[in-house]
Design an enzyme around this catalytic site. Structure first.
Site, PDB file in Angstrom:
ATOM      1  N   GLY A 132       0.815  -1.210   0.000  1.00 46.27           N
ATOM      2  CA  GLY A 132       0.000   0.000   0.000  1.00 46.27           C
ATOM      3  C   GLY A 132       0.846   1.256   0.000  1.00 46.27           C
ATOM      4  O   GLY A 132       1.869   1.315  -0.671  1.00 46.27           O
TER       5      GLY A 132
ATOM      6  N   GLU B  55       5.555  -3.216   1.016  1.00 47.00           N
ATOM      7  CA  GLU B  55       5.622  -3.049  -0.443  1.00 47.00           C
ATOM      8  C   GLU B  55       4.909  -1.746  -0.769  1.00 47.00           C
ATOM      9  O   GLU B  55       3.678  -1.684  -0.774  1.00 47.00           O
ATOM     10  CB  GLU B  55       4.934  -4.236  -1.140  1.00 47.00           C
ATOM     11  CG  GLU B  55       5.645  -5.569  -0.948  1.00 47.00           C
ATOM     12  CD  GLU B  55       6.906  -5.694  -1.803  1.00 47.00           C
ATOM     13  OE1 GLU B  55       7.083  -4.884  -2.743  1.00 47.00           O
ATOM     14  OE2 GLU B  55       7.713  -6.595  -1.539  1.00 47.00           O
TER      15      GLU B  55
ATOM     16  N   CYS C 135       1.679   0.189  -8.828  1.00 47.53           N
ATOM     17  CA  CYS C 135       2.754   0.741  -7.981  1.00 47.53           C
ATOM     18  C   CYS C 135       4.064   0.894  -8.746  1.00 47.53           C
ATOM     19  O   CYS C 135       4.892   1.730  -8.399  1.00 47.53           O
ATOM     20  CB  CYS C 135       2.955  -0.128  -6.746  1.00 47.53           C
ATOM     21  SG  CYS C 135       3.294  -1.847  -7.133  1.00 47.53           S
TER      22      CYS C 135
END
Length: 498
Positions: free
Chosen positions: A196, A218, A252
């Site tokens: 997140g 992460e 991401c």
């Protein structure tokens, strides 16, 4: 364990308590058991493709073809790998020996940590929630699975269907929002694996600190994409457009912004525009393969990021549908709004730099990103950029693809996170690598040098044994044992003449 009665415990507490008790039965220690669970997980992924795809369509507007490509194929591959190599990963790992340990057993024994908490994210809710779970199961842990409440349909599918395939005591699914997550974080875990953003990551680390629980975080950041003058621009821009606009930019490791020479900017814009049309037609809003922003809060956040920047391509939007078309911004300034946070959406700013030097300087003035992308035909430049920058991962001449390479560790550095997973790295990350030294109650003569009284003579021997690094391969074990025998004889002679 908790002292108060089970019925007065919260739902979260009960799930963790049950998982801990299930772990303590020792059933997850058995490799056969772990493999059975992994195979059940594989069966789940294959049998429930429809439910998985349906949830993703409702949450993110993901197309049916996008689901296997971005979520489940990678999971199948990871499970197959873990099943195939689990015996090897879990086996004792012999390490090199010294003069001191030549006749001992010296090895590393991976062992399960205990109960792991996996907190997933909403953008690729299967890949980043079940991915870490594969490592947790393979390593022999119990795992509490907390899917993101933001991708609510997927969370429901996980809650309803996963317990039909997995041991529901060892691997419970706990759903809910902030309150439920806070309650979970009060419990004691042996590892917390979170995917997140940095703000929540700090809260998680703080909660973990109370129990000295290690964490894998992460996260993300602004992943730069440098395009060198020396490269095939048509291919480069196709790969960049794919990496940026897949999942509507909510990735991401998406290229966050482009750095290129001012003379290339117009051509880059033209090429990306062409690829947007090739991938998503003239009207991406009607295209099945172009998704939606997850919710209105993120839609508003992204629209606000556009302020003060010039739109070169796209910019169309519809709040009622959470739709923002693939957008390119030109002549963006470093202090622009869009450059102050991770974009996490389909906006692609182009910033101009006069050289690779300037690009490297620009990258290094900012937080360490999760990914760094370099497009060039010059191998020296690739090596130089790797040597002079820092990022979670690097890809030259492509985007996103390192995520799918199981033999590479995937994770961040600095602000983009800590710890890693995928393949054996996921197994190791969620195991304790226990150092083991097994000696025998023999050859006590050798130990005389370490026992008091300490003398110059003994220190001389100690220095020889501790500092002497011998290549056992060429010398051979027999010669060494012969040396040891001579040494013991000398020491014992010393005993009798003392």
């Amino acid at each position: 364990m908790n002292d108060f009665p089970f019925h007065s415990m919260s739902r979260e507490q009960k799930a963790v308590d049950r998982a801990r008790k299930a772990f303590l039965t020792g059933r997850s220690k058995s490799l056969e058991y772990r493999i059975t669970q992994l195979k059940n997980l594989l069966r789940f992924v294959r049998e429930r493709q429809n439910e998985i795809a349906e949830g993703l369509k409702k949450d993110l507007g993901r197309s049916e073809g996008g689901t296997p490509l971005y979520e489940t194929l990678g999971l199948e591959s990871e499970i197959n790998l873990a099943v195939k190599y689990l015996k090897e990963w879990a086996a004792p790992r012999p390490v090199s020996k010294s003069m001191m340990t030549i006749s001992d057993q010296v090895y590393i024994q991976p062992e399960p940590l205990g109960v792991v908490l996996v907190i997933g994210a909403w953008n690729y809710p299967w890949a980043v929630t079940i991915g870490p779970l594969i490592g947790a199961i393979a390593a022999g842990n119990a795992a509490v699975i907390k899917p993101s409440e933001v991708s609510s349909h997927t969370s429901k599918v996980m809650e309803d269907l996963l317990p039909l395939y997995l041991d529901k005591e060892l691997y419970p699914v706990v759903t809910g929002g902030v309150t439920e997550t806070q309650e979970l974080l009060k419990q004691r875990f042996d590892h917390i694996f979170y995917t997140g953003n940095g703000t929540v990551a700090k809260i998680i680390m703080e909660a973990a600190a109370k129990h000295l629980t290690p964490t894998t975080l992460e996260l993300g950041g602004k992943s730069p994409c440098y395009i060198d003058n020396n490269c095939d621009l048509a291919i480069a821009c196709r790969r960049i457009a794919w990496g940026k606009y897949s999942n509507c930019g909510q990735t991401c490791i998406a290229p966050d912004y482009i750095l290129c020479d001012p003379s290339m900017q117009d051509r880059v814009i033209e090429e990306i525009k062409k690829n947007i049309k090739d991938f998503y037609t003239e009207d991406p809003k009607k295209c099945m393969d172009y998704g939606r922003i997850i919710n209105q809060r993120h839609f508003k956040r992204l629209m606000a990021l556009l302020e003060g920047s010039t739109i070169a391509v796209g910019g169309e939007n519809d709040e009622s549908e959470c739709y923002i078309g693939p957008t390119v911004l030109r002549d963006v300034k470093p202090d622009a709004k869009v450059m102050q946070e991770e974009i996490f959406g389909p906006l692609l700013p182009i910033l101009t730099v006069s050289s690779a030097d300037e690009a490297i300087k620009f990258i290094n003035q900012r937080e360490k990103p999760l990914a760094l992308y370099i497009f060039t035909s010059d191998n020296k430049l690739i090596k130089r950029m790797i040597a002079e920058t820092s990022s979670g991962g690097v890809v030259a001449n492509d985007c996103l693809m390192h995520f799918s390479v199981s033999s590479l560790p995937f994770g961040g550095v600095g602000n983009s996170g800590m710890g890693h997973y995928h393949g054996k790295y996921g197994f190791d990350n969620l195991s304790h690598l226990r150092g083991c030294l097994i000696k025998q109650l023999k050859m006590e003569g050798v130990n005389k040098m370490r026992y008091p009284p300490h003398t110059a003579d003994k220190l001389g021997w100690a220095r020889f044994f501790i500092l002497k690094h011998v290549d056992f391969g060429s010398l051979g074990r027999m010669v060494l044992l012969a040396l040891m025998a001579v040494f013991v004889a000398v020491i014992l002679q010393g005993y009798f003449t003392d």
